[in-house]
Design an enzyme around this catalytic site. Structure first.
Site, short mmCIF file in Angstrom:
data_model
loop_
_atom_site.label_atom_id
_atom_site.label_comp_id
_atom_site.label_asym_id
_atom_site.label_seq_id
_atom_site.Cartn_x
_atom_site.Cartn_y
_atom_site.Cartn_z
N HIS A 8 -27.63 3.50 -55.91
CA HIS A 8 -27.58 3.77 -54.48
C HIS A 8 -26.12 3.89 -54.04
O HIS A 8 -25.22 3.35 -54.68
CB HIS A 8 -28.25 2.65 -53.70
CG HIS A 8 -29.72 2.56 -53.88
ND1 HIS A 8 -30.60 3.43 -53.27
CD2 HIS A 8 -30.47 1.69 -54.60
CE1 HIS A 8 -31.83 3.10 -53.61
NE2 HIS A 8 -31.80 2.05 -54.41
N CYS B 15 -33.11 6.12 -57.70
CA CYS B 15 -33.88 4.89 -57.92
C CYS B 15 -35.36 5.20 -58.06
O CYS B 15 -35.77 5.80 -59.05
CB CYS B 15 -33.60 3.88 -56.80
SG CYS B 15 -34.01 2.19 -57.27
#
Length: 511
Positions: free
Chosen positions: A444, A347
């Site tokens: 994630h 991310c």
């Protein structure tokens, strides 16, 4: 099953057996064990056939989860929903504050980004936030028999009592009973409990049913004199003394947990701890892996030798990248790459790997642009409209199935993306460098599934396939918590302390 109840007023009067029970767990301090006790109670009720849901009126955390209705809530509340056997919903955590600086945070209201606020501005906004909290609680109460609510921090923070919606302010608003939790492992448990109770108002003291002492080690008979003193001084019962559960590994809310045990020749994984690091629970499965030596490197610490460096997610990517450079960690990672090490970005960490990060609207910090680390030929632009979704797909280098969730604002573009790391349905995600040493993506939860975890670690140089399936591990630990509640919390005594109108007196409750 849910049997109904009138939630049309400002609070549920709990005048009939059909009105759902809301029981609130508050703590004397942060990290007293509120989240764990709530998860344990949620699982306990669910195992006995009740429809139960967690509720946290207000949370401040950088670890978050995607909800079934396309929103965002705190990670611990999502874990509690798992304990209930239900999908997480934005109603379960109507106010989420994600710190971006020491004085400001992004405000998530009922799952969606409201905007950025300074601390004083948010304090003034609480009257409006209260309406969202009440509406979410009423909607949740219409769907479930039992609501187990969790406070935040301590109810005795004098400076935060005005317009409180996180602790006793919420309990008073909906007229729900409270149990108070303290952590004996830290010491001073009797001072914590009596001091907190003394700082509450008379009505708040009256709705505090009693106490739970958490994380006890040793012979309980040696504690009995203190328990008798506490009950005599306060006139309130101790419902249970919960043991310290060794080896319990559940999604942490804020604190970075210590690494677990590992074999002598384990794969060495290093994660730099950034000031606004988000979703560090991504690394919990690595803590459990017997062949992984996971190290979190903090400011001022010596950088250890590593096989794999992982750049984590961030709530303030440009600021955290500047911090990384201030520590000269970029030079350490360059040296790591020269010696053949691997680098993975997740991310915000993925965005750092590119050539530039642009935030023209100041979504995360002051508006502006920052040069990236330059190891992937791409650039990222932060735009409003956060991407929130759970996904599944394939880790392309190994053809391994993978699943996880996305929480990000950035859109990345550039030739590096022509060699993606993941295929997620009909789209690609991430990038892999031409030499195969560097890769990153927006997903994630990369390591939660054992198959995907094994494939990722084998790319990094591990020989073996002994990853723990973290999804299964969570379920086992939640069952373990419910067993602890059944053995060490006196639910009959708790029931007798409740007003007779509360649903916990319902004959369907099995002890």
């Amino acid at each position: 099953m849910k049997t109904g109840g009138d939630n049309s007023g400002s609070s549920c009067q709990l005048s009939t057996i059909n009105c759902p029970l809301t029981l609130m767990v508050q703590g004397c301090t942060s990290d007293a064990g509120k989240s764990t006790v709530v998860a344990a109670l949620c699982r306990w009720f669910a195992q006995r056939g009740y429809s139960v849901a967690p509720f946290k009126p207000q949370n401040m955390a950088l670890n978050s989860a995607v909800t079934v209705d396309g929103g965002e809530i705190g990670r611990s509340t999502a874990l509690q929903a798992l304990a209930c056997g239900i999908e997480p919903h934005s109603d379960m955590n109507p106010v989420l504050l994600k710190p971006q600086t020491d004085m400001g945070a992004q405000v998530i209201l009922r799952g969606q980004v409201l905007g950025n606020m300074q601390a004083l501005d948010y304090h003034a906004y609480k009257n409006t936030a209260r309406e969202a909290v009440l509406a979410a609680w009423q909607d949740l109460s219409s769907r479930y028999d039992v609501i187990i609510a969790e406070g935040a921090g301590s109810p005795a923070e004098i400076n935060l009592r005005d317009n409180d919606i996180a602790n006793m302010g919420f309990a008073e608003m909906v007229d729900c009973p409270v149990i108070l939790v303290a952590d004996i492992d830290r010491g001073g448990v009797f001072a914590h409990l009596t001091g907190t109770l003394d700082l509450l108002s008379q009505t708040e003291q009256q709705r505090t049913l009693g106490f739970v002492i958490n994380r006890f080690r040793g012979d309980l008979s040696l504690l009995q004199g203190g328990l008798d003193w506490l009950e005599d001084r306060t006139g309130k019962p101790v419902f249970g003394v919960l043991p310290y559960l060794h080896g319990l590994t559940l999604d942490a809310e804020d604190a970075v947990a210590d690494p677990g045990d590992h074999e002598h020749d384990a794969l060495k994984v290093v994660v730099p701890v950034l000031p606004r690091m988000s979703n560090h629970n991504d690394f919990d499965p690595l803590r459990l892996h017997p062949q992984v030596d996971l190290r979190f490197v903090k400011m001022g610490e010596v950088w250890p030798a590593a096989d794999l460096v992982i750049l984590p997610g961030s709530k303030a990517t440009r600021a955290d990248l500047a911090f990384l450079r201030e520590q000269a960690w970029d030079k350490q990672i360059e040296k790591h790459l020269r010696y053949g090490g691997k680098v993975l970005g997740i991310c915000g960490g993925f965005q750092m790997l590119g050539e530039r990060i642009e935030d023209p609207d100041g979504l995360e910090s002051d508006a502006g642009s920052s040069p990236g680390l330059g190891w992937l030929a791409m650039s990222t632009r932060l735009i409003s409209g956060k991407q929130l979704r759970t996904v599944q797909g394939v880790f392309l280098p190994a053809g391994a199935a993978i699943h996880g969730y996305e929480i990000h604002n950035g859109i990345s573009e550039g030739p590096a993306l022509l060699k993606p790391m993941l295929q997620l349905g009909d789209r690609d995600d991430g990038a892999i460098s031409d030499d195969g040493q560097i890769m990153g993506c927006y997903l994630h939860g990369l390591f939660d599934n054992a198959v995907a975890c094994n494939a990722l670690l084998q790319w990094a140089g591990l020989r073996g396939d002994r990853a723990v399936d973290y999804d299964d591990h969570r379920q086992q630990d939640l069952d373990r918590l419910a067993g602890m509640i059944a053995q060490h919390l006196d639910m009959k005594r708790l029931r007798s302390a409740l007003p007779t109108s509360h649903g916990l007196n319902h004959p369907r409750i099995i002890y």
